[in-house]
Design an enzyme around this catalytic site. Structure first.
Site, PDB file in Angstrom:
ATOM      1  N   HIS B  43       0.832  -1.201   0.000  1.00 43.00           N
ATOM      2  CA  HIS B  43       0.000   0.000   0.000  1.00 43.00           C
ATOM      3  C   HIS B  43       0.868   1.253   0.000  1.00 43.00           C
ATOM      4  O   HIS B  43       1.329   1.689   1.057  1.00 43.00           O
ATOM      5  CB  HIS B  43      -0.900  -0.001   1.237  1.00 43.00           C
ATOM      6  CG  HIS B  43      -1.815  -1.189   1.302  1.00 43.00           C
ATOM      7  ND1 HIS B  43      -1.377  -2.451   1.616  1.00 43.00           N
ATOM      8  CD2 HIS B  43      -3.146  -1.308   1.064  1.00 43.00           C
ATOM      9  CE1 HIS B  43      -2.400  -3.304   1.577  1.00 43.00           C
ATOM     10  NE2 HIS B  43      -3.473  -2.642   1.248  1.00 43.00           N
ATOM     11  N   HIS B 277      -4.207   3.237  -3.411  1.00 45.50           N
ATOM     12  CA  HIS B 277      -4.378   2.722  -2.042  1.00 45.50           C
ATOM     13  C   HIS B 277      -3.629   1.413  -1.808  1.00 45.50           C
ATOM     14  O   HIS B 277      -2.788   1.327  -0.920  1.00 45.50           O
ATOM     15  CB  HIS B 277      -5.864   2.513  -1.737  1.00 45.50           C
ATOM     16  CG  HIS B 277      -6.106   1.679  -0.524  1.00 45.50           C
ATOM     17  ND1 HIS B 277      -5.980   2.182   0.752  1.00 45.50           N
ATOM     18  CD2 HIS B 277      -6.422   0.364  -0.372  1.00 45.50           C
ATOM     19  CE1 HIS B 277      -6.219   1.221   1.629  1.00 45.50           C
ATOM     20  NE2 HIS B 277      -6.492   0.107   0.981  1.00 45.50           N
ATOM     21  N   GLU B 424     -18.057  -5.349  23.956  1.00 44.24           N
ATOM     22  CA  GLU B 424     -17.244  -6.557  24.058  1.00 44.24           C
ATOM     23  C   GLU B 424     -15.981  -6.461  23.204  1.00 44.24           C
ATOM     24  O   GLU B 424     -14.891  -6.833  23.634  1.00 44.24           O
ATOM     25  CB  GLU B 424     -18.058  -7.777  23.639  1.00 44.24           C
ATOM     26  CG  GLU B 424     -19.277  -8.055  24.506  1.00 44.24           C
ATOM     27  CD  GLU B 424     -20.491  -7.229  24.105  1.00 44.24           C
ATOM     28  OE1 GLU B 424     -20.431  -6.504  23.083  1.00 44.24           O
ATOM     29  OE2 GLU B 424     -21.507  -7.309  24.824  1.00 44.24           O
ATOM     30  N   HIS B 486     -28.665 -16.269  23.495  1.00 42.84           N
ATOM     31  CA  HIS B 486     -27.670 -16.084  24.548  1.00 42.84           C
ATOM     32  C   HIS B 486     -26.907 -17.366  24.878  1.00 42.84           C
ATOM     33  O   HIS B 486     -26.059 -17.362  25.766  1.00 42.84           O
ATOM     34  CB  HIS B 486     -28.343 -15.557  25.822  1.00 42.84           C
ATOM     35  CG  HIS B 486     -28.697 -14.098  25.737  1.00 42.84           C
ATOM     36  ND1 HIS B 486     -29.463 -13.578  24.719  1.00 42.84           N
ATOM     37  CD2 HIS B 486     -28.371 -13.040  26.530  1.00 42.84           C
ATOM     38  CE1 HIS B 486     -29.599 -12.275  24.891  1.00 42.84           C
ATOM     39  NE2 HIS B 486     -28.942 -11.923  25.973  1.00 42.84           N
TER      40      HIS B 486
END
Lengths: 675, 675
Positions: B43, B277, B424, B486
């Site tokens: 890159h 890029h 999380e 869950h």
């Protein structure tokens, strides 16, 4: 704000409109409280705080038909804070959906229709499965995208047959999750004017006050996404909430979010604290709460007639909505018979007859990466499967998942190309929302390694059984120089372990074509694992590749009385074929099995499985990924060539050779099994 | 903004300061261009645009010592846009780290020190592994948290032995990722005043202009998080960037972000487009770029002496920084010998001698959930392991991972309790950053199902080999009523497939104690899978539980000449023990193996493994999760009782019985194997 809004239910004969509203709302509140208490499990806090919003939406504001929860032009409602499931179930019962008082009484019990969190396909009126926080937000964004695209494609002047809103209710937890950022930023960019969020801004999360961990100004954040933002300072103020929703409806160029300041556990003794978030109130507090709302303290699941009658007006309203729409649609059909037929076909989720004839076959004379084959196939079937709609997470040029010439849904809503941005999780969750909306078969694509970012959404697709396609390219360490951060290793095995998710890892362009056909013919979620590197092509004039792939695994190259079975998956079929040739040169007879899908293979009969992987013949599985699951097919007397380490940065061929995926290594390992 | 900033390198003898700056920057730019071109992969765009920032930081502003990249009080630098690795490698070489010109020439090659994306532990001076976007942001937040906590714990008036900044460079892709929201919102809440982000605001992502998919006002978003925000309109304006960084340094109460408008691929023919890029410029464009910067077009890897000399001033500066700090630290040691020793011990990552004596043993008279045992253990060892630092993702009361009395790091930086919020992924990535910072052993906890949200960070922990602990509770469907959204099913197998990640699924409180000991003794990442439900306790007076767990799997209950081996994992050890008793009643001799860790078991000798799982004796594995991997241990003539479907909402015991985890079912299946 903590003003008393309870009313004596004995006074139902002389109720004012306001009192009837309150009685209806409090009935809902206490049904939720009772359901949680009886289950001895659940979340009473949010229902107590949010009942006024639910009442306004389902009783007065939303266009929906309780008698037909599948009506195409209904407003969608997503309960992103899915732990408030008792609120939704109570609402659905009261509004007249196929949810009964008995269902509420069996909340969270084995085999009931009212599981702990709302589940699509399980309970009438539940649009999507929620509970894993944040995803409802992104699914709602997907639904609004679907509406916008379908409206652009199908509507004609005077016939707005697709014209509905998507509402979502959400909490602090939803907004803390990263996927809320991805989805809301995308929705702002797309200008989804028919998307309306109601934020249960109660200042409490499970651990305590949000000041512990969440102090951002959420509305300012949404402003930065170019959303229309409003604040309602009292969640019990029906007029204020209604006015805000009206203003949100009036804003057609931007999505809207309304922060509604509520009191968690409103009316209960520990209102306004995290103690009422996630466990039953307890008998004493339940009684106190009923007293607060002037309900009989010693009775449960009380539904005053006046309240039920009032709620059930939704049924009549709903019948009127759908009847009006049907009339509109008949006019539409008369003027646009083909469009109308197409609309109905796609709403039913039925593919156009003969569509599969558009799938190309690839000649053997040119090696082609399966990602490239995928791009060719996508464009070849585009005309026959107009319901395909999707894009990539800022990797379009790499994953090849673009309809040519490449225009953007963002600029022209009839376009089927979505530039999702670097938002894998938001993309896949939005894809789920699009699929749940109906009328489209959506797909999202990225590098296979970044499927990790979207795992929770891919799991939810499987749990919801929606027809969502996930197209992952750069499927092994063979992607090369980008190195271990970008090289999947354990991903294949991880996703194969997800119940109900179909894995498709084709060995070549023709298996990719077969995989695409299967992905569309099947009705649940599928993922593709496609190669970055060019691969030879299986001769489709000699092999019925579709028949093979549709069995999950098949004998690609037979040997008479094989002494060893070489099982190749995806690109590793090719070194297996090379190895078989080398083995033949040494007088060893090797069968080569191509194994594009574990899930599909598991669906086959024991006889078929044994015919492909016969007992008594040693087996060697070869796949550039975790070995962990392969022992099920090769047994302890078989062998696996796989990767139980991270990859490395180097040209792909170099890595594959170093890690053992050469014909020579396969030969050496196979010979050990044969002797 | 596109003004020419190249200088003729022949004029180095008469260079002004400004010209020397530019020569130094352009040298870096072209090293990156050449490295990418030679590798034919990489890159070039970001290095061309961001070189001025890298130069300012490493040459002038950062406190670091190229001769000792591990110096404790160095400023940290995170390249969150890790695809700009050539920029970082070039910078490290020029600034005098142990990165050579030869290393740059072997960019992205097998066994080189310069892999495709920066890898911690692989290249001198690389703090964390980046490339998977967004995670660098969250790891930088973790590093700044570590600094803040350690400063609060260790600094004394006049002795600021912990006093450094964390800088991160990041791009649009990083900011689109959801984890950027989680981490930045948390950082704002925590008021991390020594955290400074440089945002490469180049308006381009891989697919094209950011207007395609990313139109938000990022600075307004960060303002909403209570960050200090600034904008620099020209990424080549060194004075402006330096002034902004100075202002960010002056802001001590809030984290800072500086949006620097750069031109991707600056100086190259396709500057300002996505074409520069992610692929080499190509020979022609490389030449044109060199011409633009007045470098010889026909030479590669050119390092003008003046530029190198200028860059290498960083070595002398660095030696001065560390020498000054060492002097300060000696004064500190004289005044605070115990603290100084503790600081040095924790920086080395060595545990306090005898710490393990603090680990409690649990009596058999009371059943205890392993999550509760974990909480007891954590608090029991807290005093002996002060380097433990962490918390939960808004589930503290459920996961029990809190140091009593429960004060918050947010309020008092000496506190070891972090309320991460419902984040999380951000939590686990921040935990990685804390671990990478050094001086602490961090942990993050949530329900096991939500490990899915954090998968990319947990994988990165394994790739980086950092000592990070992930504590997951509610580990099976036995969690009950919350239902399938869950209930983990495939998570255990998925994480066992991650290379280098240690799984710890203890069967009881005493195995949990052993697991905690192992988690601290080992140096890589570990995860715990702990039960919500109470479990009986193994008699530690009769079993050396630690010895057993430290082997990964062990014979918990022997039978003479066993006819069948029952393999139980985690809570499923208990129905296996019950089944063995029932089988004994029928005259069938069953050995029971407890299997708390696959990764540790795999490290044992073949002899040990065979002693636990002897060939020729049929084996039945029992675990409330995917069966997929167990065939490796039981073989095709063995059997597995597991879960290859989603769970259900009901009380936990009911679900476990319905899904086959009863002693009776185990007996029935075992008898089929024995006959």
């Amino acid at each position: 704000m903590r003003s008393r809004v309870g009313y004596n239910i004995c006074m139902t004969s002389t109720l004012t409109d306001t009192a009837l509203d309150q009685l209806s709302i409090n009935t809902l509140r206490l049904l939720a409280v009772d359901a949680v208490q009886k289950a001895n499990s659940g979340h009473p806090g949010a229902p107590l705080g949010c009942a006024p919003m639910a009442y306004l939406l389902f009783h007065k504001l939303m266009k929906h038909n309780p008698a037909n929860s599948k009506w195409a032009d209904r407003d969608r409602f997503v309960l992103s804070n899915g732990h408030a499931s008792a609120l939704l179930y109570g609402t659905l019962f009261l509004a007249g959906y196929d949810v009964t008082l008995e269902d509420l009484k069996s909340f969270r019990q084995w085999d009931s229709r009212t599981p702990g969190h709302p589940e699509r396909g399980h309970t009438d009126g539940v649009e999507v499965t929620t509970g894993p926080l944040g995803q409802g937000i992104a699914m709602a964004v997907g639904m609004a995208m679907a509406e916008k695209h379908l409206a652009a494609v199908y509507n004609r002047p005077g016939f707005e047959v697709v014209d509905h809103h998507t509402y979502a209710m959400l909490g602090d937890g939803d907004l803390m999750e990263g996927v809320s950022h991805e989805a809301a930023s995308l929705a702002g960019t797309l200008g989804l004017g028919k998307l309306i969020f109601l934020y249960d801004d109660n200042l409490i999360s499970l651990d305590g006050p949000t000041s512990l961990s969440y102090t951002e100004d959420a509305l300012e954040r949404f402003k930065a996404y170019h959303w229309h933002v409003q604040r309602v300072t009292d969640g019990n103020d029906l007029a204020a909430i209604e006015a805000a929703i009206a203003a949100a409806n009036a804003e057609t160029g931007r999505p809207s979010i309304i922060a509604v300041r509520t009191v968690i556990g409103y009316g209960s003794p520990k209102a306004g604290t995290n103690k009422v978030h996630g466990e039953p109130l307890g008998a004493e507090a339940v009684a106190a709460t009923k007293k607060f709302f002037n309900f009989p303290e010693d009775q449960s699941f009380v539904v005053p007639d006046a309240a039920l009658k009032n709620w059930r007006k939704a049924v009549e309203r709903g019948a009127g909505f759908e009847a009006g729409w049907k009339k509109l649609f008949e006019g539409y059909r008369a003027a646009n018979p083909e469009l109308a037929a197409e609309f109905e076909r796609t709403q039913k989720g039925v593919l156009k007859a003969g569509w599969e004839k558009a799938i190309p076959s690839f000649p053997v004379d040119k090696a082609v990466a399966t990602r490239n084959a995928g791009g060719v196939i996508l464009n070849a079937i585009a005309g026959q499967v107009p319901e395909l709609f999707g894009g990539a997470a800022d990797l379009t040029s790499s994953t090849k998942t673009i309809f040519k010439p490449g225009e953007s849904f963002h600029v022209d809503a009839t376009s089927r190309n979505v530039y999702f941005g670097v938002r894998e999780f938001g993309m896949c969750a939005a894809v789920n929302g699009i699929a749940a909306h109906g009328g489209l078969i959506p797909f999202g694509s990225t590098f296979f390694i970044f499927s990790d970012y979207a795992k929770p959404a891919i799991r939810l697709a499987a749990l919801m059984k929606v027809h969502a396609l996930f197209i992952f390219t750069h499927d092994t360490v063979a992607l090369g120089e980008d190195g271990p951060t970008h090289q999947p290793v354990e991903q294949l095995m991880s996703f194969r372990a997800v119940p109900g998710l179909t894995d498709l890892r084709p060995a070549d362009a023709n298996e990719t074509a077969a995989a695409w056909r299967l992905a569309l013919e099947r009705t649940g979620p599928c993922f593709f694992a496609l190669s970055r590197q060019d691969l030879p092509v299986i001769d489709a004039t000699k092999h019925d590749v579709y028949a093979g792939v549709s069995k999950g695994a098949y004998v690609l190259q037979e040997a008479e009385k094989p002494q060893v079975v070489l099982i190749g998956a995806g690109s590793e079929v090719w070194p297996c074929l090379d190895a078989a040739k080398l083995l033949a040169g040494e007088g060893i007879r090797a069968r080569v099995v191509s194994f594009p899908s574990w899930k599909i293979f598991e669906e086959q009969s024991a006889e078929y499985k044994a015919s492909v992987l016969p007992a008594g013949v040693p087996k060697l599985a070869v796949e550039a990924g975790s070995t962990l699951g392969w022992w099920k097919y090769v047994g302890l007397d078989g062998d696996v060539i796989g990767i139980d380490r991270f990859g490395a940065s180097a040209p792909g061929k170099k890595i594959m050779a170093e890690l053992g995926f050469s014909a020579e290594n396969i030969v050496a390992r196979a010979k050990k099994l044969v002797k």
